[in-house]
Motif scaffolding. Structure first.
Motif, PDB file in Angstrom:
ATOM      1  N   ARG A   1      -7.056 -50.424  15.807  1.00 50.28           N
ATOM      2  CA  ARG A   1      -6.079 -49.628  16.558  1.00 50.28           C
ATOM      3  C   ARG A   1      -6.834 -48.487  17.210  1.00 50.28           C
ATOM      4  O   ARG A   1      -7.678 -47.849  16.575  1.00 50.28           O
ATOM      5  CB  ARG A   1      -4.974 -49.080  15.652  1.00 50.28           C
ATOM      6  CG  ARG A   1      -3.897 -48.292  16.419  1.00 50.28           C
ATOM      7  CD  ARG A   1      -2.871 -47.673  15.462  1.00 50.28           C
ATOM      8  NE  ARG A   1      -1.800 -47.015  16.199  1.00 50.28           N
ATOM      9  CZ  ARG A   1      -0.606 -47.535  16.432  1.00 50.28           C
ATOM     10  NH1 ARG A   1      -0.332 -48.747  15.969  1.00 50.28           N
ATOM     11  NH2 ARG A   1       0.312 -46.872  17.116  1.00 50.28           N
ATOM     12  N   ILE A   2      -6.537 -48.199  18.471  1.00 50.14           N
ATOM     13  CA  ILE A   2      -7.187 -47.114  19.210  1.00 50.14           C
ATOM     14  C   ILE A   2      -6.230 -45.931  19.306  1.00 50.14           C
ATOM     15  O   ILE A   2      -5.088 -46.080  19.756  1.00 50.14           O
ATOM     16  CB  ILE A   2      -7.600 -47.571  20.621  1.00 50.14           C
ATOM     17  CG1 ILE A   2      -8.425 -48.862  20.565  1.00 50.14           C
ATOM     18  CG2 ILE A   2      -8.355 -46.459  21.335  1.00 50.14           C
ATOM     19  CD1 ILE A   2      -9.715 -48.745  19.799  1.00 50.14           C
ATOM     20  N   ILE A   3      -6.705 -44.758  18.891  1.00 45.19           N
ATOM     21  CA  ILE A   3      -5.907 -43.532  18.973  1.00 45.19           C
ATOM     22  C   ILE A   3      -6.656 -42.544  19.858  1.00 45.19           C
ATOM     23  O   ILE A   3      -7.694 -42.004  19.464  1.00 45.19           O
ATOM     24  CB  ILE A   3      -5.672 -42.933  17.573  1.00 45.19           C
ATOM     25  CG1 ILE A   3      -4.959 -43.937  16.672  1.00 45.19           C
ATOM     26  CG2 ILE A   3      -4.871 -41.637  17.681  1.00 45.19           C
ATOM     27  CD1 ILE A   3      -4.802 -43.475  15.239  1.00 45.19           C
ATOM     28  N   PRO A   4      -6.187 -42.306  21.066  1.00 44.49           N
ATOM     29  CA  PRO A   4      -6.878 -41.383  21.968  1.00 44.49           C
ATOM     30  C   PRO A   4      -6.892 -39.957  21.411  1.00 44.49           C
ATOM     31  O   PRO A   4      -6.097 -39.597  20.529  1.00 44.49           O
ATOM     32  CB  PRO A   4      -6.058 -41.453  23.263  1.00 44.49           C
ATOM     33  CG  PRO A   4      -5.252 -42.710  23.148  1.00 44.49           C
ATOM     34  CD  PRO A   4      -5.000 -42.907  21.694  1.00 44.49           C
ATOM     35  N   GLY A   5      -7.801 -39.158  21.928  1.00 44.59           N
ATOM     36  CA  GLY A   5      -7.867 -37.746  21.570  1.00 44.59           C
ATOM     37  C   GLY A   5      -8.073 -36.900  22.807  1.00 44.59           C
ATOM     38  O   GLY A   5      -8.389 -37.414  23.886  1.00 44.59           O
TER      39      GLY A   5
ATOM     40  N   LEU B   1      -5.366 -31.976  17.196  1.00 41.83           N
ATOM     41  CA  LEU B   1      -5.280 -33.335  16.688  1.00 41.83           C
ATOM     42  C   LEU B   1      -3.923 -33.930  17.057  1.00 41.83           C
ATOM     43  O   LEU B   1      -2.908 -33.232  17.074  1.00 41.83           O
ATOM     44  CB  LEU B   1      -5.431 -33.299  15.172  1.00 41.83           C
ATOM     45  CG  LEU B   1      -6.028 -34.491  14.450  1.00 41.83           C
ATOM     46  CD1 LEU B   1      -7.501 -34.634  14.795  1.00 41.83           C
ATOM     47  CD2 LEU B   1      -5.871 -34.316  12.941  1.00 41.83           C
ATOM     48  N   THR B   2      -3.882 -35.214  17.343  1.00 40.02           N
ATOM     49  CA  THR B   2      -2.604 -35.862  17.636  1.00 40.02           C
ATOM     50  C   THR B   2      -1.871 -36.193  16.337  1.00 40.02           C
ATOM     51  O   THR B   2      -2.472 -36.261  15.253  1.00 40.02           O
ATOM     52  CB  THR B   2      -2.788 -37.154  18.436  1.00 40.02           C
ATOM     53  OG1 THR B   2      -3.447 -38.133  17.617  1.00 40.02           O
ATOM     54  CG2 THR B   2      -3.613 -36.913  19.694  1.00 40.02           C
ATOM     55  N   LEU B   3      -0.578 -36.443  16.438  1.00 42.41           N
ATOM     56  CA  LEU B   3       0.193 -36.809  15.258  1.00 42.41           C
ATOM     57  C   LEU B   3      -0.227 -38.173  14.723  1.00 42.41           C
ATOM     58  O   LEU B   3      -0.217 -38.405  13.509  1.00 42.41           O
ATOM     59  CB  LEU B   3       1.684 -36.796  15.590  1.00 42.41           C
ATOM     60  CG  LEU B   3       2.285 -35.415  15.874  1.00 42.41           C
ATOM     61  CD1 LEU B   3       3.764 -35.538  16.212  1.00 42.41           C
ATOM     62  CD2 LEU B   3       2.093 -34.472  14.695  1.00 42.41           C
ATOM     63  N   HIS B   4      -0.612 -39.083  15.615  1.00 40.85           N
ATOM     64  CA  HIS B   4      -1.108 -40.379  15.142  1.00 40.85           C
ATOM     65  C   HIS B   4      -2.393 -40.200  14.333  1.00 40.85           C
ATOM     66  O   HIS B   4      -2.623 -40.904  13.344  1.00 40.85           O
ATOM     67  CB  HIS B   4      -1.354 -41.317  16.317  1.00 40.85           C
ATOM     68  CG  HIS B   4      -0.131 -42.058  16.763  1.00 40.85           C
ATOM     69  ND1 HIS B   4       0.639 -42.807  15.906  1.00 40.85           N
ATOM     70  CD2 HIS B   4       0.443 -42.181  17.989  1.00 40.85           C
ATOM     71  CE1 HIS B   4       1.641 -43.353  16.568  1.00 40.85           C
ATOM     72  NE2 HIS B   4       1.549 -42.984  17.834  1.00 40.85           N
TER      73      HIS B   4
END
Length: 291
Positions: free
Chosen positions: A134-138, A41-44
């Motif tokens: 908001r877009i958060i890539p993975g 998982l990303t930090l965002h």
């Protein structure tokens, strides 16, 4: 007398010091959860989990990830082939309703939301209805899942390009709009999402278009999770070997010589004490550091 009290959910990890964005009421953050392992998982994404009022999640999102949002309502919106599932329009409009109700909404999708994940459709619906996004890539399973299996999607001795395709269209059938001849001729390494069900038709189409029958192929199921399974085979044997196995979707298929690199890069087997099967699976005849 035994204690039947369920264990408390693990607390979400703390974030390193930084100016992290705030998930505001009425916003929807469309976020990739990665291929399975919560550590990917990303930090965002973690920041979003800590703030959300509602998490709308897909079938491939691990329960351990949801435990990192104990304060939020968890709403399942998974879509799995051959199983009853919500219509995409209903999912998208439900996100709109939640945002309009003033909720802080996290839409959590497996892998990357814009890689065969209908994230573009959902984001467009939200924006058309005036909802802030908001877009958060993975990490996509076609990259991260294969890496966990020890298969690099690019290797300079094998390929200078990689082609990602989906194994089924909106109807659930093998995609009829794809030019398999062009793909067969132009794709040095081919990564196929959701292709297990139609592996025979896909393999036949590729071989009819000129791909060699003995080309290396691999299937990675439940990538990056403790249930991960990997099948190494060839293009001509792909469907038969899947049928003979106990492997079930979700799966990533990889076709190309980069599959051979698993013989030296199966890092999970190495960590378990096994030896590499072949230190030079591509037959270069020289050390890897020598160009």
């Amino acid at each position: 007398m035994t204690d039947s009290t369920p264990p408390a959910p693990s607390l979400p990890p703390s974030l390193p010091g930084s100016s992290w964005p705030a998930l505001q009421p009425g916003w929807v953050w469309l976020c990739g959860a990665g291929p399975g392992d919560p550590g990917l998982l990303t930090l965002h994404a973690l920041n979003a989990l800590r703030q959300a009022d509602v998490v709308v999640y897909d079938a491939l999102v691990q329960s351990a990830i949801l435990e990192w949002a104990p304060q939020a309502e968890h709403i399942y919106a998974g879509k799995r082939g051959g199983k009853p599932s919500a219509r995409q329009s209903d999912i998208s409009l439900h996100l709109v309703d939640l945002a309009r109700a003033g909720k802080r909404v996290l839409r959590l999708k497996g892998g990357d939301p814009f890689v065969f994940g209908r994230g573009g459709e959902e984001a467009q619906t939200l924006i058309q209805h005036g909802v802030n996004v908001r877009i958060i890539p993975g990490i996509s399973a076609g990259i991260g899942g294969l890496a966990y299996a020890g298969i690099p999607v690019t290797h300079r001795d094998v390929n200078q390009s990689v082609t990602f395709v989906t194994g089924h269209d909106q109807s659930g059938e093998a995609p009829g709009s794809l030019n398999w001849r062009a793909i067969a001729e132009g794709a040095q390494v081919l990564v196929i999402y959701m292709g297990m069900k139609h592996a025979r038709r896909i393999a036949d189409a590729l071989m009819e278009a000129g791909r060699p029958a003995d080309e290396p192929a691999a299937v990675v199921c439940n990538a990056t999770t403790p249930e991960q399974q990997v099948l190494e085979t060839t293009l001509s044997r792909l469907a038969d070997d899947i049928d003979a196995s106990d492997m079930k979707p979700p799966a990533i298929l990889c076709i190309g010589r980069s599959v051979l690199m698993r013989q030296v890069l199966d890092w999970q087997a190495l960590a378990a004490g096994e030896s590499p099967r072949d230190l030079d699976p591509l037959g270069r005849g020289r050390p890897a550091e020598v160009s």
